[in-house]
Design a protein around this motif. Sequence first.
Motif, PDB file in Angstrom:
ATOM      1  N   ILE A 180     -37.771 -30.346  13.154  1.00 38.34           N
ATOM      2  CA  ILE A 180     -38.073 -31.451  12.240  1.00 38.34           C
ATOM      3  C   ILE A 180     -39.575 -31.619  12.092  1.00 38.34           C
ATOM      4  O   ILE A 180     -40.102 -31.799  10.978  1.00 38.34           O
ATOM      5  CB  ILE A 180     -37.420 -32.754  12.742  1.00 38.34           C
ATOM      6  CG1 ILE A 180     -35.883 -32.635  12.666  1.00 38.34           C
ATOM      7  CG2 ILE A 180     -37.912 -33.949  11.938  1.00 38.34           C
ATOM      8  CD1 ILE A 180     -35.152 -33.827  13.251  1.00 38.34           C
ATOM      9  N   THR A 195     -39.609 -37.327  16.623  1.00 38.34           N
ATOM     10  CA  THR A 195     -38.494 -37.160  15.697  1.00 38.34           C
ATOM     11  C   THR A 195     -38.119 -38.468  15.039  1.00 38.34           C
ATOM     12  O   THR A 195     -37.733 -38.509  13.866  1.00 38.34           O
ATOM     13  CB  THR A 195     -37.282 -36.599  16.450  1.00 38.34           C
ATOM     14  OG1 THR A 195     -37.650 -35.405  17.107  1.00 38.34           O
ATOM     15  CG2 THR A 195     -36.110 -36.341  15.510  1.00 38.34           C
ATOM     16  N   TYR A 203     -38.304 -37.624  10.955  1.00 41.49           N
ATOM     17  CA  TYR A 203     -37.107 -37.499  10.132  1.00 41.49           C
ATOM     18  C   TYR A 203     -37.036 -38.561   9.032  1.00 41.49           C
ATOM     19  O   TYR A 203     -36.749 -38.227   7.875  1.00 41.49           O
ATOM     20  CB  TYR A 203     -35.857 -37.548  11.020  1.00 41.49           C
ATOM     21  CG  TYR A 203     -34.593 -37.208  10.259  1.00 41.49           C
ATOM     22  CD1 TYR A 203     -34.314 -35.895   9.911  1.00 41.49           C
ATOM     23  CD2 TYR A 203     -33.705 -38.210   9.873  1.00 41.49           C
ATOM     24  CE1 TYR A 203     -33.170 -35.579   9.204  1.00 41.49           C
ATOM     25  CE2 TYR A 203     -32.563 -37.905   9.172  1.00 41.49           C
ATOM     26  CZ  TYR A 203     -32.291 -36.585   8.830  1.00 41.49           C
ATOM     27  OH  TYR A 203     -31.163 -36.287   8.120  1.00 41.49           O
ATOM     28  N   ALA A 224     -33.964 -28.790   8.936  1.00 43.70           N
ATOM     29  CA  ALA A 224     -34.412 -30.040   9.562  1.00 43.70           C
ATOM     30  C   ALA A 224     -33.546 -31.201   9.115  1.00 43.70           C
ATOM     31  O   ALA A 224     -33.181 -32.068   9.925  1.00 43.70           O
ATOM     32  CB  ALA A 224     -35.880 -30.291   9.215  1.00 43.70           C
TER      33      ALA A 224
END
Length: 393
Positions: free
Chosen positions: A128, A3, A7, A108
């Motif tokens: 995500i 993540t 992201y 997400a």
Amino acid sequence: MSTAHAYPKLIDAIDDLRRRWRVQKVVEGGLLTLAGVLGTLTLTVAADNVLQPHTAGRWALAIVLWGTFLVMTLRWVVQRWLEDRRDDFFAALVERRHPELGDRLINALQLGRVPQPGTSPQFIQAIIDDAAGATAELDLPDSLDLRPTRRAGGIAAVSFTVIALYAAVLTPRFVNGMVRVLLPVADIPPFTATRVVDASIKPGDTRVPEGATVAVRAQVEGAIPASAQLLRRTGNGPWQALPMLPDPKHPDLFGSVVAQPGESFDYQVVAGDGRSRTFHVEVVKRPRVEALALTYTPPAYTGLQPQNVASSDGEVAGLPGTAVRFELKATKPLKQAVLVTEQGVAVALMRSNNGSWAGRFSIASAAHSHAADAQHGATPPGGGGRGGVGGGG
């Protein structure tokens, strides 16, 4: 992909889409601004060509043009450059273009930005990662709608074509009108096919004595008409037109005559669609007799006392040998004054302290004569007949 890496990659992709969206909006606004300014310039130049306004009108046209430029620049360029949208707006653009994504991208972004309490970190990471994988092969910028920009480009192209045709077909008129609109403070005459050359106009601004004939001549350029007009007015009265005929040897030279004007007047020369500036001729009034006084001193043998005529109509009558003192007051200051008889005898008049002019003569034979007429004033020094007073102002 963790993540921590997925992201930021999504955010970078959204930021890139935001930059492209802003550039596209600014380009669209710039094209609309260009179209509006070109259209306004076309209209203001056409208005100047048709109406040929003076300074106040040119200022009004300039304010319209520059006001349009300022307002449209602020509205369509600056405001769009400063405009910002949230990440969710751009996620919605992408999902609208790629409906197969569903709501995965926007979910997400929202969960990665502000995780929901009680939600499993592994579950958020899975969402995500799924969104990052689903968008990895997509061309996100193609989510932007280019149709408004193309329409703005088409409108700008039409505006440019119109003003280009105007400039190509009517180049002298267009250039003159554009400069007059862009520079309203400059002394630029409006375009005319025929141009009256102000510097060639004779006598221009001048002073002439009352009763003198004023000959006006002017040269024209461009399209030479068959005739011209001399517009003349006294005071604030209406303009009166006199014909101006061309010189047989020089068709571009026109002339006319104002015969013995009694009052000052303004005049212009009009030829074809051309017009000169306004000139002024000041007619200087000639001096006239304002008051006339006579003193008769009869011969000593008559035993008569001197007789004063304080306000004479100009007639002189008396016995031979009568001395006449002649005193007149003119309507304006004089440098000199002379009494001239019909026989050509001149008697110089002397100026007194009060500004009047005086002279003496004797009646040589019985006669009636006029010492002054309505125009000049006259006093014959004997011998009868008429005389005139000549003076220099």
